[in-house]
Scaffold this motif. Structure first.
Motif, PDB file in Angstrom:
ATOM      1  N   ILE A 256     -51.777  14.110 -57.295  1.00  0.00           N
ATOM      2  CA  ILE A 256     -52.890  13.253 -57.719  1.00  0.00           C
ATOM      3  C   ILE A 256     -54.161  13.961 -57.268  1.00  0.00           C
ATOM      4  CG2 ILE A 256     -53.895  10.959 -57.656  1.00  0.00           C
ATOM      5  CD1 ILE A 256     -51.091  11.079 -58.856  1.00  0.00           C
ATOM      6  N   SER A 257     -54.707  14.774 -58.155  1.00  0.00           N
ATOM      7  CA  SER A 257     -55.793  15.667 -57.761  1.00  0.00           C
ATOM      8  C   SER A 257     -57.153  15.035 -58.020  1.00  0.00           C
ATOM      9  CB  SER A 257     -55.685  16.992 -58.522  1.00  0.00           C
ATOM     10  OG  SER A 257     -56.780  17.820 -58.221  1.00  0.00           O
ATOM     11  N   THR A 258     -57.876  14.774 -56.946  1.00  0.00           N
ATOM     12  CA  THR A 258     -59.242  14.276 -57.083  1.00  0.00           C
ATOM     13  C   THR A 258     -60.229  15.440 -57.183  1.00  0.00           C
ATOM     14  OG1 THR A 258     -59.462  14.175 -54.668  1.00  0.00           O
ATOM     15  CG2 THR A 258     -58.715  12.181 -55.799  1.00  0.00           C
TER      16      THR A 258
ATOM     17  N   PHE B  41     -54.073   7.713 -63.620  1.00  0.00           N
ATOM     18  CA  PHE B  41     -55.320   8.295 -63.130  1.00  0.00           C
ATOM     19  C   PHE B  41     -55.463   9.743 -63.591  1.00  0.00           C
ATOM     20  CE2 PHE B  41     -57.341  10.923 -59.816  1.00  0.00           C
ATOM     21  CZ  PHE B  41     -58.626  10.416 -59.861  1.00  0.00           C
ATOM     22  N   MET B  42     -54.366  10.549 -63.432  1.00  0.00           N
ATOM     23  CA  MET B  42     -54.436  11.959 -63.811  1.00  0.00           C
ATOM     24  C   MET B  42     -54.549  12.117 -65.326  1.00  0.00           C
ATOM     25  SD  MET B  42     -54.776  13.734 -61.205  1.00  0.00           S
ATOM     26  CE  MET B  42     -54.790  15.239 -62.173  1.00  0.00           C
ATOM     27  N   ARG B  43     -53.873  11.268 -66.083  1.00  0.00           N
ATOM     28  CA  ARG B  43     -54.009  11.351 -67.540  1.00  0.00           C
ATOM     29  C   ARG B  43     -55.461  11.139 -67.951  1.00  0.00           C
ATOM     30  NH1 ARG B  43     -49.294   8.166 -67.379  1.00  0.00           N
ATOM     31  NH2 ARG B  43     -50.345   6.283 -68.191  1.00  0.00           N
ATOM     32  N   THR B  44     -56.122  10.186 -67.284  1.00  0.00           N
ATOM     33  CA  THR B  44     -57.526   9.900 -67.598  1.00  0.00           C
ATOM     34  C   THR B  44     -58.424  11.067 -67.201  1.00  0.00           C
ATOM     35  OG1 THR B  44     -57.153   7.530 -67.289  1.00  0.00           O
ATOM     36  CG2 THR B  44     -59.437   8.310 -67.190  1.00  0.00           C
ATOM     37  N   VAL B  45     -58.205  11.597 -66.003  1.00  0.00           N
ATOM     38  CA  VAL B  45     -59.034  12.717 -65.523  1.00  0.00           C
ATOM     39  C   VAL B  45     -58.884  13.926 -66.445  1.00  0.00           C
ATOM     40  CG1 VAL B  45     -59.315  14.415 -63.669  1.00  0.00           C
ATOM     41  CG2 VAL B  45     -59.047  11.990 -63.102  1.00  0.00           C
ATOM     42  N   ILE B  46     -57.635  14.296 -66.738  1.00  0.00           N
ATOM     43  CA  ILE B  46     -57.391  15.470 -67.585  1.00  0.00           C
ATOM     44  C   ILE B  46     -57.954  15.255 -68.986  1.00  0.00           C
ATOM     45  CG2 ILE B  46     -55.594  16.895 -68.654  1.00  0.00           C
ATOM     46  CD1 ILE B  46     -53.858  16.163 -66.133  1.00  0.00           C
TER      47      ILE B  46
END
Length: 348
Positions: A109-111, A12-17
């Motif tokens: 896990i930063s939203t 999830f974080m890889r995608t967000v970043i």
């Protein structure tokens, strides 16, 4: 276009970043789920910059930074959760060679990271411009001028002002770690750093130095042999000075040069208030913060020093200060403590 490798054990974080960086004009050439994959990807792809998570399986961020610096140095930006453990680990990673840190708002896990997109992209671009080997493993050269260091060797009540940004923590630590206690400085440090890290940074400096270093509190007073690190997100002003003791006040007034704390705020207020000898050193970092402060210290009769380009991860702050014409000497990182000490040595 800047090429980045994104490293995080959370898909999830890889995608967000990756999405944030891509939207900001950064080319994400690949991602990695742990430190071992990151080391291999760096050697294969030679990216301009790596964003590195701290806690990961198989190989964590600290180990990965050390391996990258040993095998194929590239600039690394640590992305850390706002926890004590991550703050300590991030500072250790910077000791191993990481250039800077960016605090993930909202945890591992930063939203909430998308709300800080511009800041993250700017941090990645700044770190990408850094020399990953400059200032790494700095060891200060001992002063050889004068006789044995003792309480009579130095002028009374000197104050040392240090300002730094990108790539600065290791250099600051090396300076304070070799600063002789007999010099009896009052020390004020402004390091551009997230608020959650400055207390841990102050603790590291305290352990590394013969000086008693703490994170600044509003109204704090210090005398000889003591130092304060500006608290993240607060300007630190010298509000009073009397009989060798100075007092600081903290505020959250408007950012200066887009930063808070600002080096200029501390240096200019010290130049205005402190009547005993002043020494100012501006170190590696991006931007113009510190130039006006150096001018003020010079006008007040103080000594001004700047880190040289070769040992600066980013030469912005020292260069802007040098361009004012108010810097007395430009030196490599490992000679700064010697120059600081010699500047307050009594004439024979």
């Amino acid at each position: 276009m800047t090429e980045a490798l994104v490293v995080d054990d959370s898909h999830f974080m890889r995608t967000v970043i990756s999405d944030i960086l891509a939207d900001g004009g950064v080319d994400v050439v690949d991602t990695a789920g742990n430190g071992r994959e990151a080391v291999e990807a760096v050697e294969r792809l030679d990216p301009d910059v790596v964003t590195m998570d701290v806690e990961m399986p198989e190989m964590d961020g600290i180990e990965a930074v050390e391996e990258i610096m040993d095998r194929h140095p590239v600039p690394v930006l640590m992305l850390s959760a706002l926890t004590t453990e991550d703050a300590d680990a991030t500072l250790e990673a910077m000791e191993k060679g990481a250039v800077d840190t960016f605090a993930k708002p909202g945890g591992t896990i930063s939203t909430e990271l998308s709300g800080h997109s511009e800041e993250l992209v700017a941090a990645v671009e700044d770190v990408a411009a850094a020399d990953p080997t400059a200032g790494h493993g700095v060891e200060q050269t001992a002063s050889t001028s004068g006789d044995a260091v003792d309480d009579e060797a130095f002028v009374d009540h000197p104050t040392l002002l240090i300002g730094a940004s990108t790539g600065g923590p290791n250099v600051v630590e090396s300076i304070l770690g070799s600063l002789p206690r007999a010099a009896d400085f009052r020390v004020l440090v402004v390091q551009h750093m997230p608020a959650q890290f400055t207390s841990r940074f102050a603790r590291r400096l305290d352990h590394a130095s013969e000086y008693d270093i703490a994170e600044a509190e509003d109204g704090a007073r210090i005398g000889g042999g003591e130092g304060l690190v500006a608290r993240g997100d607060y300007h630190m002003r010298v509000a009073g000075y009397s009989r060798g003791r100075l007092r600081v006040r903290l505020d959250q007034n408007e950012r200066k040069h887009s930063v808070r704390p600002a080096i200029d705020v501390t240096m200019e207020s010290a130049a205005d208030r402190v009547t005993d000898p002043l020494v100012a050193a501006v170190l590696t970092g991006m931007g113009t913060d510190g130039a006006a402060g150096v001018e003020a210290v010079k006008e007040a009769g103080g000594t001004t020093l700047a880190q040289d380009e070769e040992t600066s991860a980013v030469f912005g702050i020292p260069q802007r200060a040098i361009e004012t014409g108010c810097v007395d000497d430009v030196l490599p990182a490992d000679r700064l403590t010697e120059a600081i000490t010699d500047s307050i040595r009594r004439s024979s």
